[in-house]
Design an enzyme around this catalytic site. Structure first.
Site, PDB file in Angstrom:
ATOM      1  N   TYR A  94      71.490  18.616  -3.960  1.00  0.00           N
ATOM      2  CA  TYR A  94      71.151  18.806  -5.372  1.00  0.00           C
ATOM      3  C   TYR A  94      72.305  18.363  -6.276  1.00  0.00           C
ATOM      4  O   TYR A  94      72.083  17.897  -7.395  1.00  0.00           O
ATOM      5  CB  TYR A  94      70.796  20.270  -5.646  1.00  0.00           C
ATOM      6  CG  TYR A  94      69.355  20.590  -5.320  1.00  0.00           C
ATOM      7  CD1 TYR A  94      68.350  20.341  -6.251  1.00  0.00           C
ATOM      8  CD2 TYR A  94      68.997  21.126  -4.093  1.00  0.00           C
ATOM      9  CE1 TYR A  94      67.021  20.633  -5.965  1.00  0.00           C
ATOM     10  CE2 TYR A  94      67.675  21.418  -3.794  1.00  0.00           C
ATOM     11  CZ  TYR A  94      66.692  21.162  -4.733  1.00  0.00           C
ATOM     12  OH  TYR A  94      65.385  21.435  -4.442  1.00  0.00           O
ATOM     13  N   GLU A 136      63.515  27.318  -1.717  1.00  0.00           N
ATOM     14  CA  GLU A 136      63.598  26.649  -0.421  1.00  0.00           C
ATOM     15  C   GLU A 136      64.290  27.515   0.624  1.00  0.00           C
ATOM     16  O   GLU A 136      63.900  27.512   1.801  1.00  0.00           O
ATOM     17  CB  GLU A 136      64.307  25.305  -0.592  1.00  0.00           C
ATOM     18  CG  GLU A 136      63.437  24.310  -1.358  1.00  0.00           C
ATOM     19  CD  GLU A 136      64.213  23.209  -2.049  1.00  0.00           C
ATOM     20  OE1 GLU A 136      65.352  22.915  -1.610  1.00  0.00           O
ATOM     21  OE2 GLU A 136      63.686  22.638  -3.026  1.00  0.00           O
ATOM     22  N   ARG A 205      57.299  10.951   6.621  1.00  0.00           N
ATOM     23  CA  ARG A 205      55.985  11.016   5.995  1.00  0.00           C
ATOM     24  C   ARG A 205      55.394  12.398   6.260  1.00  0.00           C
ATOM     25  O   ARG A 205      55.584  12.974   7.334  1.00  0.00           O
ATOM     26  CB  ARG A 205      55.030   9.947   6.553  1.00  0.00           C
ATOM     27  CG  ARG A 205      55.371   8.518   6.194  1.00  0.00           C
ATOM     28  CD  ARG A 205      55.201   8.236   4.711  1.00  0.00           C
ATOM     29  NE  ARG A 205      55.396   6.827   4.413  1.00  0.00           N
ATOM     30  CZ  ARG A 205      56.575   6.257   4.169  1.00  0.00           C
ATOM     31  NH1 ARG A 205      57.681   6.993   4.202  1.00  0.00           N
ATOM     32  NH2 ARG A 205      56.660   4.972   3.892  1.00  0.00           N
ATOM     33  N   TYR A 207      52.081  14.602   6.958  1.00  0.00           N
ATOM     34  CA  TYR A 207      50.706  14.486   7.456  1.00  0.00           C
ATOM     35  C   TYR A 207      50.118  15.885   7.609  1.00  0.00           C
ATOM     36  O   TYR A 207      50.750  16.781   8.182  1.00  0.00           O
ATOM     37  CB  TYR A 207      50.663  13.769   8.804  1.00  0.00           C
ATOM     38  CG  TYR A 207      51.048  12.310   8.726  1.00  0.00           C
ATOM     39  CD1 TYR A 207      50.219  11.382   8.093  1.00  0.00           C
ATOM     40  CD2 TYR A 207      52.245  11.850   9.274  1.00  0.00           C
ATOM     41  CE1 TYR A 207      50.575  10.040   8.015  1.00  0.00           C
ATOM     42  CE2 TYR A 207      52.609  10.512   9.198  1.00  0.00           C
ATOM     43  CZ  TYR A 207      51.770   9.618   8.570  1.00  0.00           C
ATOM     44  OH  TYR A 207      52.123   8.290   8.478  1.00  0.00           O
ATOM     45  N   SER A 208      48.920  16.063   7.115  1.00  0.00           N
ATOM     46  CA  SER A 208      48.236  17.347   7.255  1.00  0.00           C
ATOM     47  C   SER A 208      47.968  17.625   8.723  1.00  0.00           C
ATOM     48  O   SER A 208      47.648  16.722   9.503  1.00  0.00           O
ATOM     49  CB  SER A 208      46.912  17.330   6.499  1.00  0.00           C
ATOM     50  OG  SER A 208      47.111  17.149   5.118  1.00  0.00           O
ATOM     51  N   PRO A 278      43.131  18.058   6.212  1.00  0.00           N
ATOM     52  CA  PRO A 278      43.444  19.482   6.023  1.00  0.00           C
ATOM     53  C   PRO A 278      42.192  20.345   5.960  1.00  0.00           C
ATOM     54  O   PRO A 278      42.218  21.516   6.360  1.00  0.00           O
ATOM     55  CB  PRO A 278      44.201  19.507   4.689  1.00  0.00           C
ATOM     56  CG  PRO A 278      43.733  18.296   3.964  1.00  0.00           C
ATOM     57  CD  PRO A 278      43.501  17.264   5.023  1.00  0.00           C
TER      58      PRO A 278
END
Length: 399
Positions: A94, A136, A205, A207-208, A278
Site C-alpha cells: 500500500y 484484509e 486470474r 476463477y469461480s 458460480p
C-alpha cells in the site's frame, strides 16, 4: 483528517474525475516503471483494456466523495479486499501504491497541487489504506483459522481435466502437500497464478469455484478466449494447454458473491455464458442441503458453447425444486423446442421468477448484468434482494 483536509480532498474530485484516464494511466506507468515486480500481481489484460484504470479511478474518487463517512462504501471495500487477499497483497505494498498515486495526482493537478492539498490527499490515502489493511487482515485471519486454510499461494496439482463445451474446460485441483483444503461458500472464487512465457512474468486470474464444496478437490471451469494474442486470452490459452499432473499456484477461496448454504429462501439464478460457474456451485450446494425452489435462466450463443447442459438437465428431470429456462442466440432446428430463441427476457417469464422472499443472483458480462438488473427492478424486485458478480475489475455499482 481534519475538516479542512477533507474539504480540500472533496474539492478536487470533479477535476480528477474529468481527468480520470490521465490520472490512472500516469499512475500505472509510473508504478510499473519503478516497481516492475508488481506486474506479477496485476492482471495485465485489464491494464491493456483500460478496465483496471477505470476501476481504480472509480474506487479512489468514490472514497474521496464519501470521505466524511466511508462506511457507506463498505460493501465495495469488502469486495476489493477479497480480491486483494486472493492476490496475497501485503500491507507494505500500500505504501508503494500511495507514493505513485500522490505523484500522479500532483501531475494531473499541476499548479493547483499545493503542498497543503497533497498533504490532505496523502492523509486521505493513508486512512483508506488502513481501512483496507484491516479488512484484509480479518479475511487472512479467517482463512488461517479454517480447517485446511492458508495464506498466500499454495501449490496444487491438476488431477483431472474435463471438456464441458467447445470453449470451456473444468480443472480439478488437489493440493500437492496432501493436506486438507478450506471450505468455501457457494459462489466464491480462487485465484490461480501461472508463468506466461510470452510476457516473462507470472499472471494471476480469478476463477469461480464451479462445484459444491468437496474436501477432495477444488474445481474451476475456464473459458478459452478466441485470440491467444489478445491480453484477455493469454492466461486462458495457457490454462487450456495444461495437462493432468501439471502444477499451479492457488490462493484460498474468497469473495462476497455467495449464498448462505443454510438459508431457506428460493433462488432465481440468471447467467450469461461462463457466468454459469458460480451459480452452478450454488445449485449443487442447494441440492446437497435444503433443496429450496430454484429457477435458473441461462443464456449462451448456441448448444456448442452450452457448458454443463447435460448435468443441469439431469438435475431438473430428477428434482421438482428446479426449473430452468435456456436461451440460445442462435437456435437450430435440432435444438430442444423448449429452448427460447434470442437473449434472456425476464418479462417473458415473469410469472415464474416473481417469487415471494426470493433472492436473485446474476453473473455474466457487464452489459448482461445491467440488462437483467434493470429488468428485475422494473418488475418490482427490491435492490437488496439482487446480487451480481462481474468478472474482472468491479465497474458496476448498481445497488
Amino acid at each position: 483528517m481534519n475538516n479542512k483536509q477533507k474539504a480540500l480532498v472533496k474539492s478536487t474530485v470533479a477535476v480528477l474525475k474529468s481527468n480520470g484516464a490521465d490520472l490512472t494511466q500516469y499512475f500505472y506507468n509510473r508504478m510499473f516503471n519503478h516497481n516492475p515486480e508488481l506486474k506479477n500481481l496485476f492482471n495485465m489484460s485489464h491494464q491493456a483494456s483500460g478496465k483496471q484504470q477505470h476501476a481504480l479511478a472509480g474506487a479512489v474518487l468514490a472514497y474521496a466523495e464519501h470521505i466524511e463517512n466511508p462506511t457507506l462504501l463498505i460493501n465495495i471495500l469488502r469486495s476489493i479486499g477479497n480480491k486483494h487477499v486472493s492476490l496475497n497483497i501485503k500491507p507494505e505494498q500500500y505504501n508503494i501504491v500511495g507514493l505513485h498515486l500522490i505523484s500522479s495526482i500532483k501531475e494531473v493537478l499541476g499548479k493547483a497541487a499545493t503542498d497543503e492539498l497533497l498533504e490532505a490527499w496523502t492523509q486521505a490515502y493513508h486512512e483508506l489504506a488502513q481501512i483496507m489493511i484491516s479488512i484484509e487482515d480479518g479475511i487472512y485471519c479467517s482463512n488461517l483459522n479454517k480447517n485446511g486454510g492458508w495464506k498466500g499461494w499454495r501449490t496444487f496439482i491438476i488431477s483431472k481435466i474435463v471438456e464441458e463445451s467447445m470453449e470451456v474446460k473444468s480443472f480439478y485441483l488437489k493440493p500437492k502437500d496432501g493436506q486438507p483444503i478450506a471450505e468455501y461458500l457457494p459462489g466464491q472464487f480462487i485465484s490461480v497464478k501461472t508463468y506466461i512465457p510470452s510476457l516473462g512474468y507470472e499472471q494471476p486470474r480469478q476463477y469461480s469455484l464451479s462445484s459444491a464444496f468437496t474436501p477432495k478437490y477444488y474445481r474451476i471451469s475456464v473459458k478459452k478466449e478466441k485470440n491467444q494474442f489478445n491480453p484477455d486470452g493469454i492466461v486462458s490459452h495457457i490454462m487450456h494447454s495444461k495437462l493432468a499432473g501439471d502444477e499451479i499456484e492457488v490462493s484460498a477461496p474468497a469473495g462476497i458473491f455467495h449464498i448462505n448454504p443454510l438459508s431457506e429462501y428460493p433462488l432465481v439464478l440468471i447467467s450469461g455464458g461462463i457466468g454459469v460457474t458460480p451459480l452452478l456451485s450454488m445449485l449443487e450446494t442447494n441440492e446437497n442441503n435444503n433443496r429450496n425452489p430454484v429457477v435458473w435462466l441461462h443464456s449462451c450463443r448456441d448448444q456448442t458453447v452450452h457448458s454443463f447442459k447435460d448435468h443441469i438437465d439431469y438435475l431438473e428431470q430428477n428434482n421438482e425444486w428446479l426449473t430452468t429456462h435456456i436461451f440460445y442466440e442462435n437456435k437450430n432446428k435440432e435444438d430442444d423446442q423448449a429452448i427460447h430463441e434470442g437473449r434472456i427476457n425476464l418479462h417473458e417469464v415473469k410469472e415464474e421468477i416473481l417469487i415471494d422472499n426470493a433472492k436473485y443472483y446474476i453473473c455474466g458480462p457487464e452489459a448482461f448484468i445491467k440488462v437483467q438488473y434493470n429488468s428485475l427492478m422494473q418488475l418490482g424486485i427490491a435492490g437488496e434482494n439482487i446480487f451480481y458478480e462481474e468478472f474482472g475489475p468491479q465497474l458496476l455499482h448498481l445497488n
